[in-house]
Design an enzyme around this catalytic site. Structure first.
Site, PDB file in Angstrom:
ATOM      1  N   LYS A  13       0.778  -1.321  -0.004  1.00 37.83           N
ATOM      2  CA  LYS A  13      -0.199  -0.063  -0.010  1.00 37.83           C
ATOM      3  C   LYS A  13       0.728   1.199  -0.049  1.00 37.83           C
ATOM      4  CE  LYS A  13      -2.382  -0.878   4.141  1.00 37.83           C
ATOM      5  NZ  LYS A  13      -1.653  -2.437   4.158  1.00 37.83           N
ATOM      6  N   ARG A  88      -9.847   0.550   8.936  1.00 41.45           N
ATOM      7  CA  ARG A  88      -9.274  -0.596   9.205  1.00 41.45           C
ATOM      8  C   ARG A  88     -10.118  -1.272  10.058  1.00 41.45           C
ATOM      9  NH1 ARG A  88      -3.257   0.531   9.355  1.00 41.45           N
ATOM     10  NH2 ARG A  88      -2.155  -1.454   9.624  1.00 41.45           N
ATOM     11  N   ARG A 127      12.136  -5.923   5.644  1.00 37.91           N
ATOM     12  CA  ARG A 127      11.603  -4.465   5.272  1.00 37.91           C
ATOM     13  C   ARG A 127      12.697  -3.854   6.160  1.00 37.91           C
ATOM     14  NH1 ARG A 127       5.712  -2.411   5.159  1.00 37.91           N
ATOM     15  NH2 ARG A 127       5.891  -2.615   7.547  1.00 37.91           N
ATOM     16  N   ARG A 160      11.533  -1.838  11.581  1.00 38.35           N
ATOM     17  CA  ARG A 160      10.290  -1.334  12.427  1.00 38.35           C
ATOM     18  C   ARG A 160      10.120  -2.119  13.560  1.00 38.35           C
ATOM     19  NH1 ARG A 160       4.968   0.098   8.756  1.00 38.35           N
ATOM     20  NH2 ARG A 160       4.029  -1.089  10.469  1.00 38.35           N
ATOM     21  N   ARG A 171      -0.380  -9.340  13.460  1.00 42.05           N
ATOM     22  CA  ARG A 171      -1.102  -8.002  12.534  1.00 42.05           C
ATOM     23  C   ARG A 171      -1.871  -8.794  11.423  1.00 42.05           C
ATOM     24  NH1 ARG A 171       4.171  -5.396  10.962  1.00 42.05           N
ATOM     25  NH2 ARG A 171       3.139  -3.914   9.606  1.00 42.05           N
TER      26      ARG A 171
HETATM   27  P1  AMP Z   1       0.973   0.343   9.427  1.00 44.14           P
HETATM   28  O1  AMP Z   1       2.109   1.295   9.236  1.00 44.14           O
HETATM   29  O2  AMP Z   1      -0.382   0.693   8.489  1.00 44.14           O
HETATM   30  O3  AMP Z   1       1.244  -1.015   9.199  1.00 44.14           O
HETATM   31  O4  AMP Z   1       0.314   0.620  10.953  1.00 44.14           O
HETATM   32  C1  AMP Z   1       1.090   0.179  12.043  1.00 44.14           C
HETATM   33  C2  AMP Z   1       0.435  -0.098  13.169  1.00 44.14           C
HETATM   34  O5  AMP Z   1      -0.373   1.354  13.447  1.00 44.14           O
HETATM   35  C3  AMP Z   1      -0.776  -0.756  13.051  1.00 44.14           C
HETATM   36  O6  AMP Z   1      -0.375  -2.079  13.384  1.00 44.14           O
HETATM   37  C4  AMP Z   1      -1.598  -0.379  14.158  1.00 44.14           C
HETATM   38  O7  AMP Z   1      -1.116  -0.596  15.422  1.00 44.14           O
HETATM   39  C5  AMP Z   1      -1.811   1.191  13.974  1.00 44.14           C
HETATM   40  N1  AMP Z   1      -2.558   1.562  13.048  1.00 44.14           N
HETATM   41  C6  AMP Z   1      -2.397   2.172  11.667  1.00 44.14           C
HETATM   42  N2  AMP Z   1      -3.598   2.539  11.081  1.00 44.14           N
HETATM   43  C7  AMP Z   1      -4.393   2.292  12.074  1.00 44.14           C
HETATM   44  C8  AMP Z   1      -5.833   2.200  12.102  1.00 44.14           C
HETATM   45  N3  AMP Z   1      -6.714   2.853  10.930  1.00 44.14           N
HETATM   46  N4  AMP Z   1      -6.678   1.838  12.927  1.00 44.14           N
HETATM   47  C9  AMP Z   1      -5.996   1.304  14.238  1.00 44.14           C
HETATM   48  N5  AMP Z   1      -4.684   1.211  14.168  1.00 44.14           N
HETATM   49  C10 AMP Z   1      -3.722   1.759  13.339  1.00 44.14           C
END
Ligand code: AMP
Length: 215
Positions: A13, A88, A127, A160, A171
């Site tokens: 994404k 989400r 990554r 990360r 996740r």
């Molecule tokens: P990402 O970088 O999109 O993989 O997000 C990393 C982490 O941020 C996720 O595993 C969640 O803990 C939190 N996070 C990101 N976007 C959301 C969302 N829309 N709702 C809830 N938690 C989020």
């Protein structure tokens, strides 16, 4: 153009959103990036979000909806935006509908990137990104310099905290349970296009651009 990119962690994404930013001149709104900035800044929201993020769980809906609501009202979102990692949950999707309706806006398309789970684990565990300039790498597919540094600026690379295998598996579970139902949600609204995220990056990009024609 107002787009949502759906897909599990590691589906591409962020990569595809960055290319769409270049092509259409609209901002990428990544809730993950916004939350990581808050964590680094140790703001009250960041401190609260960190424990959820470290465990690979979702940050509470009201926190994330709040930051997206504010962000969508900024001037650079007037012509459109690419939502990456939001919504989400169904609750977030309903809240987004309300925010957009308040702003007299409507979604144009939802693109769902499909990638097999084992490929996601390989993508995420490999990554890395540069602490200095932010460039992303993959130890196998897009390796850094031989000494492990950034090929652009020589900076040190980081992984990360949530890209370790145990957290990744959680996740994925969270995605299946809480986010995957959004496919049906947007299919029913006739907004969904499913795209094969296993293809090469430029091929995925072209498929998305074709799907967005006419939006
Ligand atoms: P990402 O970088 O999109 O993989 O997000 C990393 C982490 O941020 C996720 O595993 C969640 O803990 C939190 N996070 C990101 N976007 C959301 C969302 N829309 N709702 C809830 N938690 C989020």
């Amino acid at each position: 153009m107002k787009i949502i990119l759906l897909g599990p962690p590691g589906a591409g994404k962020g990569t595809q959103a960055a290319m769409l930013v270049e092509r259409y001149g609209i901002p990428q709104i990544s809730t993950g990036d916004m939350l990581r900035l808050a964590v680094t800044a140790k703001s009250p929201m960041g401190v609260k979000a960190k424990e959820y993020m470290d465990a690979g769980n979702l940050v509470p809906d009201e926190v994330v909806v709040g930051i997206v609501r504010e962000r969508l009202q900024e001037d650079d979102c007037a012509a459109g935006f690419i939502l990456d990692g939001f919504p989400r949950t169904i609750l977030q999707a309903d809240a987004l509908n309300e925010v957009l309706s308040d702003l007299h806006k409507q979604l144009d398309a939802v693109i769902s990137l499909q990638v097999e789970i084992e490929s996601l684990v390989v993508r995420l565990t490999g990554r890395r990104s540069c602490l200095n300039c932010g460039k992303g790498f993959h130890l196998q597919y897009d390796p850094p310099a031989a000494d492990g540094s950034c090929t652009v600026c020589g900076g040190e690379l980081m992984q990360r905290d949530d890209d370790c295998e145990e957290t990744i598996r959680n996740r994925m579970e969270v995605y299946q349970q809480q986010t995957a139902p959004l496919e049906d949600y947007y299919r029913k609204q006739d907004l969904l296009t499913v795209v094969d995220g296993m293809a090469e990056i430029p091929v995925v990009q072209e498929t998305i651009v074709t799907a967005l024609q006419g939006c």
